[in-house]
Write an enzyme that holds these catalytic residues in place. Structure first.
Site, PDB file in Angstrom:
ATOM      1  N   LYS A  38       0.826  -1.135   0.153  1.00  0.00           N
ATOM      2  CA  LYS A  38       0.108  -0.235   0.003  1.00  0.00           C
ATOM      3  C   LYS A  38       0.857   1.244   0.222  1.00  0.00           C
ATOM      4  O   LYS A  38       0.609   2.254  -0.821  1.00  0.00           O
ATOM      5  CB  LYS A  38      -0.909   0.048   1.321  1.00  0.00           C
ATOM      6  CG  LYS A  38      -1.996  -1.222   1.394  1.00  0.00           C
ATOM      7  CD  LYS A  38      -2.799  -0.997   2.436  1.00  0.00           C
ATOM      8  CE  LYS A  38      -2.515  -0.851   3.542  1.00  0.00           C
ATOM      9  NZ  LYS A  38      -2.013  -2.453   4.066  1.00  0.00           N
ATOM     10  N   ARG A 113      -9.408   1.099   9.067  1.00  0.00           N
ATOM     11  CA  ARG A 113      -9.198  -0.378   9.394  1.00  0.00           C
ATOM     12  C   ARG A 113     -10.029  -1.051  10.060  1.00  0.00           C
ATOM     13  O   ARG A 113     -10.104  -2.215  10.530  1.00  0.00           O
ATOM     14  CB  ARG A 113      -8.007  -0.308  10.230  1.00  0.00           C
ATOM     15  CG  ARG A 113      -6.577  -0.796   9.304  1.00  0.00           C
ATOM     16  CD  ARG A 113      -5.594  -0.917  10.272  1.00  0.00           C
ATOM     17  NE  ARG A 113      -4.111  -1.473  10.267  1.00  0.00           N
ATOM     18  CZ  ARG A 113      -3.262  -0.916   9.508  1.00  0.00           C
ATOM     19  NH1 ARG A 113      -3.433   0.415   9.015  1.00  0.00           N
ATOM     20  NH2 ARG A 113      -2.065  -1.327   9.451  1.00  0.00           N
ATOM     21  N   ARG A 153      11.680  -6.799   5.018  1.00  0.00           N
ATOM     22  CA  ARG A 153      11.601  -5.146   4.966  1.00  0.00           C
ATOM     23  C   ARG A 153      12.705  -4.573   5.503  1.00  0.00           C
ATOM     24  O   ARG A 153      12.713  -4.730   6.976  1.00  0.00           O
ATOM     25  CB  ARG A 153      10.298  -4.898   4.993  1.00  0.00           C
ATOM     26  CG  ARG A 153       9.984  -3.433   4.705  1.00  0.00           C
ATOM     27  CD  ARG A 153       8.702  -2.952   4.274  1.00  0.00           C
ATOM     28  NE  ARG A 153       7.835  -3.353   5.741  1.00  0.00           N
ATOM     29  CZ  ARG A 153       6.528  -2.966   5.721  1.00  0.00           C
ATOM     30  NH1 ARG A 153       5.974  -2.551   4.505  1.00  0.00           N
ATOM     31  NH2 ARG A 153       5.764  -2.954   6.712  1.00  0.00           N
ATOM     32  N   ARG A 186      11.611  -2.342  10.980  1.00  0.00           N
ATOM     33  CA  ARG A 186      10.560  -1.817  11.754  1.00  0.00           C
ATOM     34  C   ARG A 186      10.325  -2.796  13.034  1.00  0.00           C
ATOM     35  O   ARG A 186      10.251  -4.146  12.578  1.00  0.00           O
ATOM     36  CB  ARG A 186       9.154  -1.469  11.022  1.00  0.00           C
ATOM     37  CG  ARG A 186       9.052  -0.412  10.402  1.00  0.00           C
ATOM     38  CD  ARG A 186       7.974  -0.190   9.339  1.00  0.00           C
ATOM     39  NE  ARG A 186       6.711  -0.726   9.854  1.00  0.00           N
ATOM     40  CZ  ARG A 186       5.448  -0.904   9.222  1.00  0.00           C
ATOM     41  NH1 ARG A 186       5.438  -0.280   8.005  1.00  0.00           N
ATOM     42  NH2 ARG A 186       4.393  -1.649   9.925  1.00  0.00           N
ATOM     43  N   ARG A 197      -0.767  -8.944  13.350  1.00  0.00           N
ATOM     44  CA  ARG A 197      -1.425  -7.986  12.194  1.00  0.00           C
ATOM     45  C   ARG A 197      -2.292  -8.511  11.183  1.00  0.00           C
ATOM     46  O   ARG A 197      -3.212  -8.044  11.031  1.00  0.00           O
ATOM     47  CB  ARG A 197      -0.117  -7.282  11.750  1.00  0.00           C
ATOM     48  CG  ARG A 197       0.385  -6.433  12.593  1.00  0.00           C
ATOM     49  CD  ARG A 197       1.935  -5.883  12.233  1.00  0.00           C
ATOM     50  NE  ARG A 197       1.822  -5.044  11.168  1.00  0.00           N
ATOM     51  CZ  ARG A 197       2.703  -4.675  10.179  1.00  0.00           C
ATOM     52  NH1 ARG A 197       3.946  -5.347  10.413  1.00  0.00           N
ATOM     53  NH2 ARG A 197       2.602  -3.922   9.248  1.00  0.00           N
TER      54      ARG A 197
HETATM   55  P1  AMP Z   1       0.847   0.398   9.002  1.00  0.00           P
HETATM   56  O1  AMP Z   1       2.431   0.847   8.827  1.00  0.00           O
HETATM   57  O2  AMP Z   1      -0.105   0.745   8.349  1.00  0.00           O
HETATM   58  O3  AMP Z   1       1.067  -1.300   8.916  1.00  0.00           O
HETATM   59  O4  AMP Z   1       0.322   0.489  10.572  1.00  0.00           O
HETATM   60  C1  AMP Z   1       1.390   0.027  11.521  1.00  0.00           C
HETATM   61  C2  AMP Z   1       0.628  -0.132  12.752  1.00  0.00           C
HETATM   62  O5  AMP Z   1      -0.153   1.222  13.342  1.00  0.00           O
HETATM   63  C3  AMP Z   1      -0.665  -0.760  12.931  1.00  0.00           C
HETATM   64  O6  AMP Z   1      -0.244  -2.382  13.192  1.00  0.00           O
HETATM   65  C4  AMP Z   1      -1.411  -0.460  13.821  1.00  0.00           C
HETATM   66  O7  AMP Z   1      -0.936  -0.744  15.335  1.00  0.00           O
HETATM   67  C5  AMP Z   1      -1.253   1.188  13.996  1.00  0.00           C
HETATM   68  N1  AMP Z   1      -2.286   1.689  12.877  1.00  0.00           N
HETATM   69  C6  AMP Z   1      -2.136   2.247  11.548  1.00  0.00           C
HETATM   70  N2  AMP Z   1      -3.092   2.371  10.979  1.00  0.00           N
HETATM   71  C7  AMP Z   1      -4.151   2.317  11.933  1.00  0.00           C
HETATM   72  C8  AMP Z   1      -5.596   2.454  11.829  1.00  0.00           C
HETATM   73  N3  AMP Z   1      -6.275   3.090  10.887  1.00  0.00           N
HETATM   74  N4  AMP Z   1      -6.419   2.173  13.077  1.00  0.00           N
HETATM   75  C9  AMP Z   1      -5.742   1.664  14.140  1.00  0.00           C
HETATM   76  N5  AMP Z   1      -4.423   1.394  14.251  1.00  0.00           N
HETATM   77  C10 AMP Z   1      -3.704   1.874  13.320  1.00  0.00           C
END
Ligand code: AMP
Length: 246
Positions: A38, A113, A153, A186, A197
């Site tokens: 994404k 989400r 990654r 990360r 996740r």
């Molecule tokens: P990402 O980089 O999009 O994979 O997000 C990393 C982490 O941030 C996720 O595993 C969640 O803990 C938190 N996170 C990101 N976006 C959201 C969202 N829309 N709602 C809740 N938690 C989020």
């Protein structure tokens, strides 16, 4: 394919993309499991459409790095691979959506989400009559490939370039090709956190996909292949969804 054939294929792709980018994109949701690309695709679409990417993961990580109140709450939740509470994430998105660079649209990456986040977003956009309705595009990649993408990654903390130790390694293992800086991983890109996740995605984000599918504002694209070809698929899907609704 010969190099001249691949150069002309690239030219065709580029001109198709240019034609497809004549539309006003409006608000776009990029959906898909962790690691489907994404973020990479959002950056490609930013370049093609000239609209900003709003990544809730990036915004939350910036809050964690700056040690804000939100960052302090989010840090441990994120380390466990769980979701940060809706009210905090919605508020953060509301602030970002008000910035002036969003007038022709924006790409929401990692948001909504949960079904509550999508209802919040739908309500907010419905109250802004001048804004186009949101359209959602989901990127599909199979589980094992996602696992390699996530656990392999690495990123450069200086220029943010993203590598993968399996599919796109740096020239010197562990260091950025451009900056020479040691690459970072990360904290949530481990196999254990990845599994959590994925569980959170299946439980909480699948209803979001179904919601936009039922509204008829939804398309799926295959997320396996060259970055530009996947981006062209997303652009074509958005153009189709926008023309169906006009
Ligand atoms: P990402 O980089 O999009 O994979 O997000 C990393 C982490 O941030 C996720 O595993 C969640 O803990 C938190 N996170 C990101 N976006 C959201 C969202 N829309 N709602 C809740 N938690 C989020």
């Amino acid at each position: 394919m010969s190099s001249s054939a691949s150069a002309s294929a690239a030219k065709v792709l580029e001109s198709e993309q240019r034609a497809a980018t004549m539309i006003v994109p409006g608000p776009i949701l990029l959906l898909g499991a962790p690691g489907v690309g994404k973020g990479t695709q959002a950056k490609e679409l930013v370049r093609l459409w000239g609209i900003p990417q709003i990544s809730t993961g990036d915004l939350l990580r910036a809050n964690v790095a700056q040690g804000t109140g939100l960052g302090k709450v989010a840090k441990e939740i994120m380390q466990r691979g769980e979701l940060v509470p809706d009210s905090l994430v919605n508020e953060m998105v509301a602030v970002r959506m008000q910035e002036s660079d969003t007038v022709n649209g924006y790409i929401l990456d990692g948001f909504p989400r949960t079904i509550a986040q999508s209802h919040w977003l739908d309500g907010r956009l419905a109250s802004q009559t001048e804004t186009l309705p949101v359209v959602a595009v989901s990127i599909q990649v199979d589980y094992n490939q996602l696992l390699r993408r996530i656990t392999g990654r690495r990123n450069c903390p200086v220029c943010q370039r993203i590598y993968n130790i399996y599919s796109n390694p740096p020239q010197r293992a562990g260091f950025c090709d451009v900056e020479g800086a040691p690459l970072a991983q990360r904290a949530d890109d481990t196999e254990k956190v990845f599994a959590e996740r994925m569980r959170a995605y299946a439980a909480q984000t699948t209803p979001v996909v179904e919601h936009y599918r039922e509204l008829g504002r939804f398309a799926e694209v295959v997320g396996d292949g060259p970055i530009a070809a996947i981006a062209a698929g997303i652009v074509a899907a958005v153009e189709r969804l926008r023309s169906e609704r006009s």
